[in-house]
Design a protein around this motif. Structure first.
Motif, PDB file in Angstrom:
ATOM      1  N   GLU A 120      40.032  50.370  47.385  1.00 24.79           N
ATOM      2  CA  GLU A 120      41.075  50.264  48.408  1.00 24.79           C
ATOM      3  C   GLU A 120      42.062  49.140  48.091  1.00 24.79           C
ATOM      4  N   VAL A 121      41.561  48.081  47.431  1.00 21.79           N
ATOM      5  CA  VAL A 121      42.436  46.978  47.035  1.00 21.79           C
ATOM      6  C   VAL A 121      43.327  47.408  45.876  1.00 21.79           C
ATOM      7  N   LEU A 122      42.749  48.109  44.909  1.00 19.65           N
ATOM      8  CA  LEU A 122      43.545  48.593  43.783  1.00 19.65           C
ATOM      9  C   LEU A 122      44.708  49.457  44.255  1.00 19.65           C
ATOM     10  N   MET A 123      44.475  50.251  45.280  1.00 18.52           N
ATOM     11  CA  MET A 123      45.524  51.142  45.765  1.00 18.52           C
ATOM     12  C   MET A 123      46.631  50.391  46.504  1.00 18.52           C
ATOM     13  N   GLU A 124      46.407  49.116  46.814  1.00 21.15           N
ATOM     14  CA  GLU A 124      47.455  48.289  47.423  1.00 21.15           C
ATOM     15  C   GLU A 124      48.325  47.621  46.358  1.00 21.15           C
ATOM     16  N   THR A 125      47.878  47.648  45.105  1.00 24.00           N
ATOM     17  CA  THR A 125      48.631  47.017  44.027  1.00 24.00           C
ATOM     18  C   THR A 125      49.643  48.003  43.440  1.00 24.00           C
ATOM     19  N   PHE A 126      50.387  47.519  42.442  1.00 23.30           N
ATOM     20  CA  PHE A 126      51.289  48.404  41.689  1.00 23.30           C
ATOM     21  C   PHE A 126      50.553  49.036  40.509  1.00 23.30           C
ATOM     22  N   LEU A 127      49.211  48.942  40.534  1.00 18.69           N
ATOM     23  CA  LEU A 127      48.339  49.360  39.432  1.00 18.69           C
ATOM     24  C   LEU A 127      48.648  48.517  38.190  1.00 18.69           C
ATOM     25  N   TYR A 128      48.134  48.944  37.054  1.00 16.19           N
ATOM     26  CA  TYR A 128      48.289  48.135  35.846  1.00 16.19           C
ATOM     27  C   TYR A 128      49.714  48.219  35.310  1.00 16.19           C
ATOM     28  N   ASP A 129      50.250  47.078  34.951  1.00 18.62           N
ATOM     29  CA  ASP A 129      51.614  46.997  34.430  1.00 18.62           C
ATOM     30  C   ASP A 129      51.647  47.568  33.013  1.00 18.62           C
ATOM     31  N   ILE A 130      52.461  48.597  32.793  1.00 22.20           N
ATOM     32  CA  ILE A 130      52.533  49.241  31.479  1.00 22.20           C
ATOM     33  C   ILE A 130      53.530  48.554  30.550  1.00 22.20           C
ATOM     34  N   ASP A 131      54.221  47.529  31.059  1.00 24.96           N
ATOM     35  CA  ASP A 131      55.251  46.859  30.260  1.00 24.96           C
ATOM     36  C   ASP A 131      54.789  45.527  29.682  1.00 24.96           C
ATOM     37  N   THR A 132      53.511  45.213  29.790  1.00 25.67           N
ATOM     38  CA  THR A 132      52.987  43.982  29.213  1.00 25.67           C
ATOM     39  C   THR A 132      51.657  44.264  28.535  1.00 25.67           C
ATOM     40  N   ILE A 133      51.344  43.461  27.519  1.00 28.79           N
ATOM     41  CA  ILE A 133      50.025  43.599  26.892  1.00 28.79           C
ATOM     42  C   ILE A 133      48.995  42.751  27.638  1.00 28.79           C
ATOM     43  N   GLY A 134      49.446  42.035  28.667  1.00 27.99           N
ATOM     44  CA  GLY A 134      48.536  41.242  29.490  1.00 27.99           C
ATOM     45  C   GLY A 134      48.292  41.906  30.838  1.00 27.99           C
ATOM     46  N   GLN A 178      48.061  35.039  23.934  1.00 29.25           N
ATOM     47  CA  GLN A 178      49.149  34.126  24.270  1.00 29.25           C
ATOM     48  C   GLN A 178      50.406  34.886  24.695  1.00 29.25           C
ATOM     49  N   ARG A 179      50.697  35.967  23.996  1.00 29.06           N
ATOM     50  CA  ARG A 179      51.872  36.761  24.367  1.00 29.06           C
ATOM     51  C   ARG A 179      51.711  37.341  25.764  1.00 29.06           C
ATOM     52  N   GLY A 180      50.536  37.895  26.053  1.00 23.12           N
ATOM     53  CA  GLY A 180      50.289  38.457  27.378  1.00 23.12           C
ATOM     54  C   GLY A 180      50.389  37.404  28.461  1.00 23.12           C
ATOM     55  N   GLU A 181      49.856  36.209  28.188  1.00 21.61           N
ATOM     56  CA  GLU A 181      49.921  35.116  29.169  1.00 21.61           C
ATOM     57  C   GLU A 181      51.358  34.740  29.472  1.00 21.61           C
ATOM     58  N   LEU A 182      52.179  34.641  28.432  1.00 23.56           N
ATOM     59  CA  LEU A 182      53.579  34.273  28.621  1.00 23.56           C
ATOM     60  C   LEU A 182      54.342  35.360  29.367  1.00 23.56           C
ATOM     61  N   GLU A 183      54.087  36.624  29.038  1.00 28.21           N
ATOM     62  CA  GLU A 183      54.790  37.727  29.697  1.00 28.21           C
ATOM     63  C   GLU A 183      54.490  37.771  31.191  1.00 28.21           C
ATOM     64  N   VAL A 184      53.212  37.643  31.520  1.00 24.79           N
ATOM     65  CA  VAL A 184      52.824  37.715  32.928  1.00 24.79           C
ATOM     66  C   VAL A 184      53.310  36.490  33.689  1.00 24.79           C
TER      67      VAL A 184
END
Length: 265
Positions: A120-134, A178-184
């Motif tokens: 139920e919490v997952l459905m409140e999110t925008f789901l997984y971001d497809i534009d980042t490797i993080g 590191q790239r994922g951390e910076l992107e997010v």
């Protein structure tokens, strides 16, 4: 127990595959695991019990550890040393580091290799971001920061992975992290990034330490030649490096002892 297995055929990346699986799921909890590891026999049970005993928990990460027996079988002194260091690094990161972060409601990222959610919490999110490797870090921030819900670590839910294959994999892995951390972080610091928030906003503090305070060490390394050219004693510089190295050794020993105690059965 009945299982329904779906094969999600997608070439669009892990995030899209996870989102598809979330939409197809029908249970109370959604648990993600990577395909290249092994769950400890009580891992899922321990996670579910933690959810059931604390209804305020929205999501949790498991503890990721290289399989100790496989670490001992690694051949070659250099490779075995790397594998053992990775083992203690993972133990420190999950058994102590993330535990402390979670106790302060500052858990930075749930592991993409093994995490669990209330559906139920997952459905409140925008789901997984497809534009980042993080995408795993982004999901952590969505739940903890945007939704204001509780994210913790379940330290007795362990997912065993194979030891690292070598320095090439280590470089690729850390570059990706590191790239994922910076992107997010870019997405979540636009309104909060300022020096005055260093002691108030843990994200600002984390990024300053990870990506700013490490920079002077690099400068110091390259400045050694310049300092000698300006007449500084090479002996003094050598003693300075020895002192700094000794302090690093002390910190490493303390970490090693702490992790060894945590790993005791």
């Amino acid at each position: 127990i009945n299982f329904t297995i779906y094969h999600v055929n997608t070439d669009k990346g892990k995030a899209r595959a996870l989102n598809t699986a979330i939409y197809e799921s029908i249970g109370i909890y959604v648990i993600n695991i990577d395909s290249d590891g092994l769950l400890e026999k009580n891992a899922v049970k321990n996670m579910v019990l933690r959810f059931e005993n604390d209804l305020s928990i929205a999501a949790m990460t498991g503890a990721i550890l290289p399989k100790e027996e496989l670490v001992q079988k690694v051949k070659g002194f250099g490779h075995r040393l790397l594998a053992k260091n990775e083992y203690y690094e993972y133990a420190q990161a999950f058994l102590s580091g993330r535990t402390i972060e979670a106790s302060r409601d500052q858990l930075f990222t749930m592991s993409g290799a093994f995490s669990a959610f209330r559906r139920e919490v997952l459905m409140e999110t925008f789901l997984y971001d497809i534009d980042t490797i993080g995408e795993d870090t982004d999901m952590t921030f969505q739940i903890r920061t945007r939704l204001g819900k509780k994210v913790v670590i379940c330290a007795d839910a362990i997912f065993y992975v194979e030891p690292i294959s070598g320095f090439s994999e280590l470089y690729t892995q850390r570059q990706r992290w590191q790239r994922g951390e910076l992107e997010v972080t870019e997405n979540y610091m636009k309104q909060t990034a300022s020096l005055k928030r260093f002691f108030k906003n843990f994200l600002v503090r984390r990024m300053m330490i990870d990506h700013t305070f490490t920079f002077p060490r690099m400068i110091w390394t390259f400045a050694t030649v310049v300092l000698i050219a300006f007449g500084y004693s090479s002996l003094i510089l050598l003693l300075s490096y020895l002192l700094i190295y000794a302090l690093y050794v002390v910190v490493a020993v303390v970490n090693f002892v702490s992790v060894s105690i945590l790993l005791q059965p």
